[in-house]
Design a protein around this motif. Structure first.
Motif, PDB file in Angstrom:
ATOM      1  N   LEU A  17       0.823  -1.207   0.000  1.00  0.00           N
ATOM      2  CA  LEU A  17       0.000   0.000   0.000  1.00  0.00           C
ATOM      3  C   LEU A  17       0.860   1.261   0.000  1.00  0.00           C
ATOM      4  CD1 LEU A  17      -2.733  -1.241   2.469  1.00  0.00           C
ATOM      5  CD2 LEU A  17      -3.154  -0.480   0.126  1.00  0.00           C
ATOM      6  N   GLN A  21       0.929   4.132  -2.836  1.00  0.00           N
ATOM      7  CA  GLN A  21       0.756   5.536  -2.477  1.00  0.00           C
ATOM      8  C   GLN A  21       1.870   6.388  -3.079  1.00  0.00           C
ATOM      9  OE1 GLN A  21       1.619   6.450   1.556  1.00  0.00           O
ATOM     10  NE2 GLN A  21       0.467   8.360   1.580  1.00  0.00           N
ATOM     11  N   ILE A  55      -7.833  -1.413  -2.572  1.00  0.00           N
ATOM     12  CA  ILE A  55      -7.298  -1.186  -3.913  1.00  0.00           C
ATOM     13  C   ILE A  55      -8.297  -1.704  -4.939  1.00  0.00           C
ATOM     14  CG2 ILE A  55      -4.932  -1.401  -3.068  1.00  0.00           C
ATOM     15  CD1 ILE A  55      -4.744  -4.090  -4.502  1.00  0.00           C
ATOM     16  N   ILE A  75      -4.782   2.576  -5.213  1.00  0.00           N
ATOM     17  CA  ILE A  75      -5.513   2.764  -3.965  1.00  0.00           C
ATOM     18  C   ILE A  75      -6.861   3.414  -4.256  1.00  0.00           C
ATOM     19  CG2 ILE A  75      -5.529   4.081  -1.800  1.00  0.00           C
ATOM     20  CD1 ILE A  75      -2.523   3.679  -1.645  1.00  0.00           C
ATOM     21  N   GLN A 389      -4.304   6.443   7.084  1.00  0.00           N
ATOM     22  CA  GLN A 389      -3.635   5.328   6.433  1.00  0.00           C
ATOM     23  C   GLN A 389      -3.150   4.294   7.449  1.00  0.00           C
ATOM     24  OE1 GLN A 389      -0.699   7.250   4.006  1.00  0.00           O
ATOM     25  NE2 GLN A 389      -2.244   8.245   2.731  1.00  0.00           N
TER      26      GLN A 389
END
Length: 399
Positions: A17, A21, A55, A75, A389
């Motif tokens: 992730l 990002q 995602i 994402i 996050q």
């Protein structure tokens, strides 16, 4: 002790992730290459993150642009929305973004000092709600707030500070009441500016530095070995109270008049400019002090020497505060932040560094902040994004 399968999955998920990002959409093959994980492990985490709604397939890549290996995963940015607030004594600015920090809507509102606490709070909350509506943000996950004053390190709450409007402290509770599902985080404005300058601005290559905030008032933020230092009571960097020569008296526990603020606050800079005959024209809501410095820098850069005495006198004042900080912390780098620091640019920073070399044996680079007053909003958005996050990028573990 080896990680359990569930812990390993969580670590792999967060790694993937973070890469998505930072890099944007990636294929499973690219994730495999960047993470160093095996193909089955990447396939497993892609399925897991897709099922959790974090995602989704956002396109295809490659020459053929078809088939499972060409799928681009990104994402889901609208999984959560973030709000950032810059709370000033004279008003409020608000930004709303998606999970990736892309700004969707923003606005500001002045709040007159004569406005009562209740009406001021309602005006501020109404602005947040209006900007959220304009952004289409139906799920506000986290709100980051930058405010002047001390933040209690034990509770994370804004402490009662003399000279600050009461609506500042009431705003947090009001937002929590109107946005009951949102996480609300409060941080000192100068600390947020330092985080923003480190992430996106003048201190990107430094893990130890001090940011000297030069705006309406003065403040400092201390980052040592990559960690923001707040102090026992949350007061690290209250440089406005620093006793310095050249003032009419000494500061008190309730008033920084007589401290460094009396030399470097916006009103003091405006008076200093007047003493040297400097003039400036503010643009687009720019503070007067910043306009005076900006115009003086432009004049000096164009070869007009009349503006140099004002900048020299201002550099003399700033160096008094900077030298004190350097003598205690030896940060190696000082960033002149806020609207005035940005307006002064390399010209003012260079003058301060030159004087500092004569006053201190400690090698210190002085830089101009590049984000100006916008650093507070940017920093508030960063801490809101990090909190969101941290929660969302930790999918529920399988038993």
């Amino acid at each position: 002790m080896p990680a359990t399968p569930s812990t390993a999955r969580a670590i792999n998920d967060r790694l993937a992730l973070r890469l998505l990002q930072q890099e944007g959409p990636l294929t499973a093959g690219q994730l495999k290459q960047l993470t160093g994980l095996s193909r089955p492990t990447v396939a497993d985490l892609v399925e897991r993150l897709t099922t959790s709604g974090l995602i989704a397939v956002v396109g295809e890549a490659g020459e053929q642009r078809r088939g499972p290996n060409a799928k681009l995963y990104g994402i889901v940015a609208d999984r959560a929305y973030l709000a950032a607030l810059d709370v000033r004594t004279e008003g409020l600015s608000v930004v709303v973004s998606d999970l990736l920090g892309r700004v969707l809507a923003e606005a500001s509102v002045p709040i007159d000092g004569a406005t009562g606490t209740g009406p001021a709070v309602e005006q501020a909350v109404a602005l947040v709600e209006r900007v959220a509506k304009e952004a289409g943000a139906d799920r506000m996950h986290t709100v980051g707030i930058g405010a002047p004053g001390l933040i209690d390190p034990a509770t994370g709450e804004l402490r009662d500070s003399s000279g600050l409007p009461e609506w500042h402290r009431r705003l947090v509770a009001a937002l929590q009441e109107r946005l009951p599902d949102a996480r609300v985080i409060v941080e000192n404005e100068t600390n947020l500016a330092a985080l923003a300058e480190q992430r996106d601005g003048a201190a990107r290559d430094r893990d130890t530095f001090v940011l000297l905030w030069l705006g309406h008032g003065t403040g400092a933020a201390v980052v040592l070995d990559g960690t923001l230092r707040r102090g026992a009571s949350g007061g690290t960097g209250e440089i406005g109270f620093l006793p310095v020569p050249g003032t009419a008296g000494l500061p008190s526990a309730t008033d920084c008049e007589g401290g460094f603020h009396s030399l470097a606050g916006a009103a003091a800079i405006a008076r200093l400019a007047g003493e040297h005959g400097a003039v400036g024209s503010a643009e687009g809501g720019e503070p007067v002090a910043a306009a005076l410095v900006r115009d003086a820098v432009a004049a000096v850069s164009s070869g007009v020497s009349d503006a140099a005495p004002f900048l020299d006198a201002l550099a003399d004042r700033l160096t008094v505060g900077v030298a004190s900080v350097v003598a205690v912390l030896d940060p190696g780098c000082v960033v002149l932040g806020g609207e005035v620091g940005q307006a002064g640019g390399a010209v003012l920073a260079g003058r301060v560094e030159q004087r500092l070399r004569r006053m201190s044996p400690l090698a210190t680079e002085v830089r101009a902040g590049v984000l100006g007053g916008g650093a507070v909003l940017r920093g508030a958005l960063l801490i809101a994004g990090d909190r969101a996050q941290d929660e969302l990028f930790a999918p529920p573990e399988r038993p």
